[in-house]
Each structure stands twice: as structure tokens, then as C-alpha cells.
Design an enzyme around this catalytic site. Sequence first.
Site, short mmCIF file in Angstrom:
data_model
loop_
_atom_site.label_atom_id
_atom_site.label_comp_id
_atom_site.label_asym_id
_atom_site.label_seq_id
_atom_site.Cartn_x
_atom_site.Cartn_y
_atom_site.Cartn_z
N ASP A 1 13.61 21.82 -32.40
CA ASP A 1 14.47 20.43 -32.51
C ASP A 1 15.91 21.23 -32.52
O ASP A 1 16.85 20.38 -32.97
CB ASP A 1 14.02 19.95 -33.87
CG ASP A 1 14.55 20.85 -35.00
OD1 ASP A 1 14.42 22.19 -35.06
OD2 ASP A 1 15.33 20.37 -36.14
N ASP B 1 8.25 25.69 -33.20
CA ASP B 1 9.11 26.16 -33.97
C ASP B 1 8.82 25.82 -35.42
O ASP B 1 8.35 24.89 -35.57
CB ASP B 1 10.66 25.62 -33.43
CG ASP B 1 11.83 25.96 -34.47
OD1 ASP B 1 11.92 27.17 -34.57
OD2 ASP B 1 12.56 25.20 -34.92
N CYS C 1 3.60 1.46 2.78
CA CYS C 1 4.60 0.71 2.49
C CYS C 1 5.66 1.48 1.69
O CYS C 1 6.84 1.60 1.87
CB CYS C 1 4.36 -0.56 1.76
SG CYS C 1 3.24 -1.58 2.73
N ASP D 1 16.74 26.20 -29.85
CA ASP D 1 15.31 26.27 -29.05
C ASP D 1 15.46 25.81 -27.70
O ASP D 1 14.66 25.86 -26.97
CB ASP D 1 14.39 24.96 -29.81
CG ASP D 1 14.33 25.55 -31.24
OD1 ASP D 1 14.01 26.59 -31.39
OD2 ASP D 1 14.30 24.59 -31.98
N CYS E 1 0.75 -0.99 -0.09
CA CYS E 1 0.05 -0.13 -0.04
C CYS E 1 0.82 1.35 0.00
O CYS E 1 2.23 1.03 0.02
CB CYS E 1 -0.81 0.14 1.19
SG CYS E 1 -0.07 0.23 2.80
#
Length: 738
Positions: free
Chosen positions: A624, A425, A16, A628, A13
Site C-alpha cells: 500500500d 507487506d 466479426c 511497495d 462471432c
Amino acid sequence: MDEIRLSISGMACAGCVSAVEQALQAVPGVSSAMVNLAERTALVQGEGIDADTLIEAVRKGGYDAAELRGLDGESEKEQRELAEYRRLWWRAIVAGGVGLVLFVGAMADLFPPLDQARLLWLGISAVTLGVLVFVGGHFFRGAWASLKAGRGNMDTLVALGTGTAWLYSTIVLLWPELVPAQARHAYFDAAVIIIGLVSLGSALESKARGKTSLAIKRLIGLQPKTALVIRNGKEQEIPVAEIGLEETIKIRPGDRIPVDGEVFEGESHVDESMLTGEPMPVQKKKGDTVFGGTLNAEGSFLMQATRIGRDTALAHIIESVRQAQASKPAIGRLVDKVAAVFVPVVVTVAIIAFIVWYAYGPEPQISYAVVVAMTVLVIACPCALGLATPISIMVGVGRAAEMGVLIRNGEALQRTGQLHTIVLDKTGTITRGHPAVTSLLPADGVSEDKLLGLAAGLEAGSEHPLAKAILSAAGERGIEPPAIEGFEAVAGFGVQGRNGDDRLLLGKPGFMLREAVQLGGLATQGDELAAHGQTVVYLARNGKLVGMLGISDPVREDSAEAVARLRRLGLRVIMLTGDNRNTAESVGRQVGVDEVIAEVLPQDKQDKVAELQGRGQVVAMVGDGINDAPALARADVGIAMGSGTDVAIESADIALMRHTLMGVADTIALSRATLRNIWQNLFGAFVYNTLGIPVAAGVLYPFFGVLLSPVIAAAAMSMSSVTVVSNALRLRKVKLDV
């Protein structure tokens, strides 16, 4: 920083999870410990840490652990989980069988009254105690360990509930004078049936949980166990773990590529769908990169190993998925705080219910009070609450990985589901990222191939990006460029040279004007192409126009459809680029974005993102390139295209291995579905406990005469966990189309 993965046994649970995390974080040198209840693992990071010390700390906390190392560790973990699954079924069958015999015997009056067959009932008490010790002993050991640590968990509640049932029944049997005559009733059957039902629920949950880690298992299964290497001119089949850097490896048709490397002899097509989600095989020739785990479709080739072991792309993907599955979003941390006080609150409620029923309940009060307290303890186990968030995160992140999307952590998954605005972009994101010839307009009497061939011949000696686009277009058509003599680049205008007796010019309109070349009707068409963002170059031969070429960075085939999907998801889509306004607005119109922000310097991109955030928007940035990276880091969610640079990908929260914006739409749709799934699980778990505990405490009894049985409570508690896991598994097949 060192990183160690552990397999944890004995967790049941949220309490734990908290206990194991606290035990690990108390070890000197540990900086973070992420425990995953759904996968039963812990990911520990720190300096100067070692597995033995961490395992010892976990054991002192009342649980067991083992280090996970590579494929062998995963295999051992699976074997341990299978053994635990079998133990759970054995416990469920033994306890359920004994409980069923006792229950049927009691209902059918097969057993004599307690005061008439004390020896028989003492035997039943001993059998029940044996079941509690040998079948349910782990509950009592776990409860004792948690008690020593000053906390509570599921074991505490089950041990208290079943222990109370056995102790009360034994007291009634041995010292009946201590209990009113009406309350002299034994609950031995309830004690063992509770153990059986909880074990059955855990077994069903374990079986269902096994399906949640299929994504990781599939990824691990992609790496072959052996490879065919060439050493001293001879082919040898060796384990993948023994492959060294710059080793020569032979790849045959149908082979899985063992490690990352570079093709240096031969050609083939490779299925990279496990990395990118794209079904079409990719052609590989000399100089191309291949990745471990991908499948060679046809042909054979030789490759040189460039990355091995934990440095391969597949290993990085597996590690990213594991870390994301182990991480906790904000909603998960909130649940942990609730779970930390849950068990003490439940025990308090059980005590209050006992006192109220003993003081004000109907005869026999002591019997009612014991049953009510026992039922409250059993029904309130926080298993479902602890599983609600991590099980959904685990399935969601795994589903994303199968689609070629790497989500770095649960926090990113949660934020992605809350987005308002997405900033794209242009170059390499909406477009392909490299220029290509998109228009060919030859003059009268000239063919397209002739125009392209002459232009390619002139550009053969140039390194300009536009030259590469022209040469690439000629190559795709199989055109052999003619030999050019006297090549010369004319700064700011174009290039010139001679083909035999012909003088050739290639360049801007101004170059043609300077050389008195008449453009005629092509001038108007050239202006139209330029207005749509294409770079226009003209070709002249001996002072006469041969034709015109339009060159642009073409929009990806599915960018417009992806943007439409994003808008259907309710997002505002903005294109942010450093390109000139005409080109940017042309691309923006083609794909249908809501707003175009052009001519932005790289260092100013993050300021634009911050400006949007200042308006109260939750913003994602998709890019990419190196320029950026600051904007990706500044955004609430940074999404890097897989074709981008390592810097961009490392700066992002999510990396797309597919070179398409459709992956962005898929990710957002999946994130929202995962968030909905988490809330469904939490709602179910909270409602279950919110309604279950008062009903178990007997609030309906004064009005309807309804009092919940401890056996029914145990069945309901067990099935709540199975329901949560089953609901999370729906994410594996949820539709993402919008």
C-alpha cells in the site's frame, strides 16, 4: 493519448471481432483497438483520432458503429440493443412461422408433388426468397462484406447454408431435368427455419447478455442526474454535468453525492459500499473526503467539489471496469487465432463432404451431398467460440467491481488464477498502518484513565507518531489531557514537563534508568510486550513510576482469517517488511504466515520478489505504500490496498477499495472460478464443433444410418451460444468462501 468508445452493431462471432479490430487498427493514429463481443463495444486508443473516421472504417468493414459518450451514450446504446432485440424476435417469429407452415405441410402431405403444382411451388420459392432477403438479409450482406475483405464469419456460413438450400430447391423446381428423379426434393422449409432458429438463438443470447453488463449499469446508475448547489447564496437544482470545480453543494439525508469533494460544514454518515464493498456507513465531518455516487445516510452537510466529470473516483472505476472487460487474456488471443482460420476450414470441410457424398453416397447422391454440406455449414457457426472468453471476463470483472475490487485487465485476471505464492507487506496491509495504544499497565493505585491522561498531556505538544497514538487513545476515551508547562523533548529518550508541582517523564526504559526511576515488576511485563513487537514507554511522576503504555501498529481484525483463507487456497504466504525482525516475527505469528522476511530496504523488495519468481513461482505482491510500487510492478500480479498511495495503486494490476486482506482472498477465488468458467465454455464450444461437424458431415451414417437434419443443426448451433452465456452468468452467484 485520445480514447474513444464505440457501440458496434452487427457482430455475431469471433470472426466479426477480428474484422472490426483490423478495420479500426488500419485507421492512421490508432495504437490499439479492443473489441468486446459480449458487450458489442470497441475501445480505441491513439493520437489524433476522431470518432467519425473510426465509424466510417467500421462501416466499410460491413458493420455499424456509434460513439458512446457518458450516460447519454450508454442510454442510446441500451435503446439500440433493445430495438435489435425486438428485431431478432420479429425475425424469429416471421421466419419460424413461415417455416413451420412449410414443414407441417410437407410432413402431412398437404402440398402436391413439385411436378404437379409448379405454380404453387414457385410461390413458395418466392415467399422463401422474401424471408431470406427481408428477414435474413443481414446474413447475406455480412457475408458479402466479409468476402470482399477476404475473410469469413458466422454470416458466411448461414448465408451459404440457407442460400444453398433455396438455390438447390429452386433449380429442382425450374430445371428438374438437371437433377436425378430421386433427388427432386425441396428444402424451402429448412432455409427459413434455419433463419428463424438462428434469430431466436440470437434473441435469447441478447437477453442473457444484458445481464452480464449489470455491474456497469449499476455503477452508472449510482450517479444522480441533478444536484443542489448554492450560488450567490441561493439554492439551485442543476444537472450534475454543469457542476464546476469548488462549487458549493448541499447534501440532504438520502441524497446521492454527485461528485467528489470535501465536507466543510456539517456531519453525517455515508454509505460507501459501492466503492469499498463494506456495508457499514462511514462517519464524515469537516475536512473529510466524500465520493460521487455514495449515499448520504443521515444528516446534511455542505461540500466543496474537488473532482468532477471523468476525474471522479466513480468515473475512474467505471472506466477501469470497462477496459478490463474489453481486454483479452492470453487464452482469449489464442481463441482469436483459432477463429481466424475456423470459417475457411469449415467451408473446406463442407466442400469435401459434398464431394465424398456425391461420389460415394447412396442414391440420390446429389440430394444427400447438398443436405450434408448445408448441415456442416450451419452447425459450425463459431458464435459460442467467440463468446466463451469475453463473456466470462465481463461477468467476472463486474462481480469483482461489486465486491470493491478493480481488476485492470483480463491478463491480470488470468494470472491471478494461476498464483503459487503471495507476498504481503506488513504496514498498512496486514496491519492498520498507523500506531495505536494497545496496552495500558498502570502502577498500583493508578487508574488507566489517569495514566493515559497524563501521557496525553505530555504528548500534546509533540508531532511524533507515538504521540498521535496516545492522543488518539485519550480522545476515544473522552479524556481531557491536563495542562503541561515547561514541555521539553529529550533527544533519544522521551519528553518531560510539569503539571502543577509535579515533574512528569515519559519515554524509554533508558530514560527511567537515567532519572533513577525504579520499574519494579513492570520491567518484566515491558520486556514481554517488546518481544511481541510493541513499543514500550514508561510514565514517571516525581521520580516514581505511574505506569507503562504499549504502542504498536495493530493487526487488522480479519488479517489472520484472510491469511488462513489464502493458505486454504493452496498459496504460500510470505510477509515482506522493512520493520525489525522481532516486530515482524510477532506479527507473522499472529496472522499465521508461512515465512517472514524482515529488515528489507524498500529498493530491495523487488529483488526478493524476483528471487521467488526465479524459483518458478507465479508471485503476487500486496502492498500500500510508495516503497511497495517497484515490487508491485515486478510481481506477476500487483495488488494495491485501497488505503494506499496513488503511486502504489497505479503500479498495481488489481486495486482493492476495501481496506482488508479478505479482498485478496476473494479476488483469487473469483479469478480461479472465472478461469474454470472460461475453460468450461471453451471445452463446450470446441467439443460441440469437434463432434458436431463430423456428425453433420455424415460419419455416423455408414454405421448407424444417422444423418443430421439442417434444422436440428441450426437449433443446436443457436443453443450453444445461449449455453455459453448462461454458464458465464453463474459467476454472478458463485460462492467464494474457502
